[in-house]
Design an enzyme around this catalytic site. Structure first.
Site, mmCIF file in Angstrom:
data_model
loop_
_atom_site.group_PDB
_atom_site.id
_atom_site.type_symbol
_atom_site.label_atom_id
_atom_site.label_comp_id
_atom_site.label_asym_id
_atom_site.label_seq_id
_atom_site.Cartn_x
_atom_site.Cartn_y
_atom_site.Cartn_z
ATOM 1 N N SER A 1 -6.668 0.370 3.739
ATOM 2 C CA SER A 1 -5.576 0.005 3.119
ATOM 3 C C SER A 1 -5.034 -1.239 3.079
ATOM 4 O O SER A 1 -5.693 -2.070 2.817
ATOM 5 C CB SER A 1 -4.515 0.979 3.803
ATOM 6 O OG SER A 1 -3.639 1.543 3.182
ATOM 7 N N HIS B 1 -6.092 9.619 3.613
ATOM 8 C CA HIS B 1 -5.974 8.259 3.370
ATOM 9 C C HIS B 1 -6.763 7.790 4.685
ATOM 10 O O HIS B 1 -6.317 7.937 5.849
ATOM 11 C CB HIS B 1 -4.789 7.668 3.136
ATOM 12 C CG HIS B 1 -4.673 6.268 2.752
ATOM 13 N ND1 HIS B 1 -5.523 5.675 1.905
ATOM 14 C CD2 HIS B 1 -3.673 5.172 3.267
ATOM 15 C CE1 HIS B 1 -5.116 4.306 1.970
ATOM 16 N NE2 HIS B 1 -4.129 4.395 2.891
HETATM 17 C C1 MCU Z 1 -3.144 0.750 0.142
HETATM 18 O O1 MCU Z 1 -2.223 0.368 0.900
HETATM 19 C C2 MCU Z 1 -1.154 0.363 1.118
HETATM 20 C C3 MCU Z 1 -0.246 0.319 -0.041
HETATM 21 O O2 MCU Z 1 -0.695 -0.818 -0.851
HETATM 22 C C4 MCU Z 1 1.285 0.473 0.291
HETATM 23 O O3 MCU Z 1 2.085 0.514 -0.933
HETATM 24 C C5 MCU Z 1 1.427 1.666 1.158
HETATM 25 O O4 MCU Z 1 2.840 1.511 1.404
HETATM 26 O O5 MCU Z 1 0.539 1.591 2.224
HETATM 27 C C6 MCU Z 1 -0.536 1.493 2.136
HETATM 28 C C7 MCU Z 1 -1.236 1.435 3.510
HETATM 29 O O6 MCU Z 1 -1.197 0.224 4.044
HETATM 30 O O7 MCU Z 1 -1.238 2.522 4.213
HETATM 31 C C8 MCU Z 1 -1.588 2.489 5.593
#
Ligand code: MCU
Length: 414
Positions: free
Chosen positions: A227, A361
């Protein structure tokens, strides 16, 4: 098979977009360090301090110098072009990556690697936890996990956990300039959090190079993260040539996704993260990037070229088809396009894409284990495996059509 996931990332509250006060802002000063490559001075075209940016709705051509429009036809020229691309990313999106500081020392004791850095009268110290494998033979390959491991730990491989938030915080936009990196360089330094993390990982490797008691094979280092930390893993792999294998997992927009494709997805009605949203959410990018998020087509790059900084080293994109917010079409199209750089180098199998849905996720699905194993076994264990895949389980390649995005051809670099 098509995949439908019931899991969705909840998009953060979208902050209303404000027009940039300066469009196509003048350039910031760029560090002289070009970490990806070190071409001889005078050999590469010089990037002008004030580049005139030209709008381009398609994914920019990796094989043409921004400096003078000349074509990249040789591997040596590609090395120059990578140095240029590194400067462009630092200038417009990620902030300046400082080179090696005056003093970097460290020690290893009780599964903790301690890193001490000082420069210009400022000092920091940070700790990296080390988990050595219970099988295999030293020197071990190692994975540097940005914020922690989110892929299964391969047998015989050490894991070094880097506390990236301690180096540069990423809570929200108030995290700007917070963390140990900024203790050294000042809270007003242009480096974004991800650039600061890359700097931190480089200091870890500096210390590993001088810590023979910790028996790691420094030619077999990988980086991963999921992420937001997957975005970070890609930036680390792009900027640090001592990393042999880069494995960003579900990094989404700002990672393996391309800004242009994500904007098109949103315009077509998919709730996906874009550049203009992301700068209002966190400090992963430089303050200067906010000047371009409403003018994405003027950026002289997109993230296929961030990935291209990793070449000829190995890159495996682990991704999720099922979460719109991550921009699955953007990631697939962007990384399929990035693979063309490895094609030009004659090693397309050194870069792979595995995109699978129907899982939460950052929950690594077992169906991707063979893809991960193939890259780990080839690039961390020296085995002969099949790493030739650029694939999605999304129907019809998620609607990504090369001709809509690519108006250049792939040279064979000599
Ligand atoms: C995918 O990474 C991020 C994303 O860019 C954000 O918008 C969201 O809030 O959080 C994601 C993340 O890091 O989830 C753990």
């Amino acid at each position: 098979a098509t995949t439908v996931s019931t899991t969705t990332l909840v998009p953060p509250t979208i902050t209303p977009t404000t027009p940039p006060t300066t469009t196509l802002a003048p350039t910031t000063t760029i560090g002289t360090t070009s970490p990806t490559s070190a071409p001889s001075p005078g050999v590469c075209p010089t990037l002008p301090a004030n580049l005139s940016l030209v709008s381009n709705a398609k994914l920019p051509n990796p094989f043409v110098f921004a400096a003078d429009g000349s074509a990249v036809t040789t591997k040596n020229q590609w090395t120059c072009r990578q140095a240029e691309i590194s400067q462009l990313f630092q200038r417009y999106e990620l902030g300046t990556l400082p080179g090696k500081p005056a003093s970097v020392t460290g020690s290893y004791s009780g599964n903790t690697l301690t890193i001490n850095v000082s420069d210009s009268g400022k000092s920091i110290s940070f700790a990296v936890s080390v988990a050595l494998p219970s099988t295999g033979t030293a020197p071990f390959p190692a994975i540097i996990a940005i914020g922690g491991m989110s892929i299964p730990t391969p047998a015989g491989v050490a894991v070094l956990t880097f506390n990236n938030d301690d180096m540069a915080a990423q809570t929200d936009t108030t995290s700007r300039g917070q963390g140990k990196f900024y203790t050294i360089y000042g809270s007003g330094h242009s480096a974004s959090a991800m650039t600061a993390w890359a700097w931190g990982v480089s200091r870890i490797i500096d210390v590993l190079e001088n810590t023979p008691t910790l028996k790691l094979d420094l030619t077999k280092l990988a980086v991963t993260g999921c992420s937001r930390n997957g975005k970070g893993a890609l930036v680390v792999g792009a900027f640090e040539p001592r990393i042999a294998l880069t494995i960003p997992q579900e990094s989404g927009s700002g990672g393996a996704g391309c800004w242009r494709i994500s904007d098109a997805m949103l315009a077509a009605g998919t709730s996906t993260q874009t550049a203009s949203e992301i700068v209002g959410e966190n400090v992963w990018f430089s303050t200067n990037f906010a000047n371009y998020v409403h003018a994405v087509p003027t950026l002289p790059f997109d993230h296929h070229m961030l990935a291209a900084l990793v070449a000829p080293r190995a890159l495996l994109i682990i991704d999720n088809t099922g979460i719109d917010w991550l921009g699955p079409e953007s990631v697939f199209g962007c990384m399929k396009t990035a693979n063309k750089v490895w094609q030009a180098l004659g090693i397309p199998d050194h870069m792979g894409v595995s995109q699978v849905g129907n899982h939460a996720h950052c929950a690594f699905p077992s169906s991707e284990q063979p893809d991960l194993d193939a890259f780990i076994n080839k690039f961390l264990k020296g085995q002969n495996t099949n790493t030739s895949f650029v694939k999605t389980d999304g129907a019809n390649q998620l609607g990504f059509v090369d001709a809509n995005w690519i108006d250049w051809t792939v040279p064979t670099l000599t």
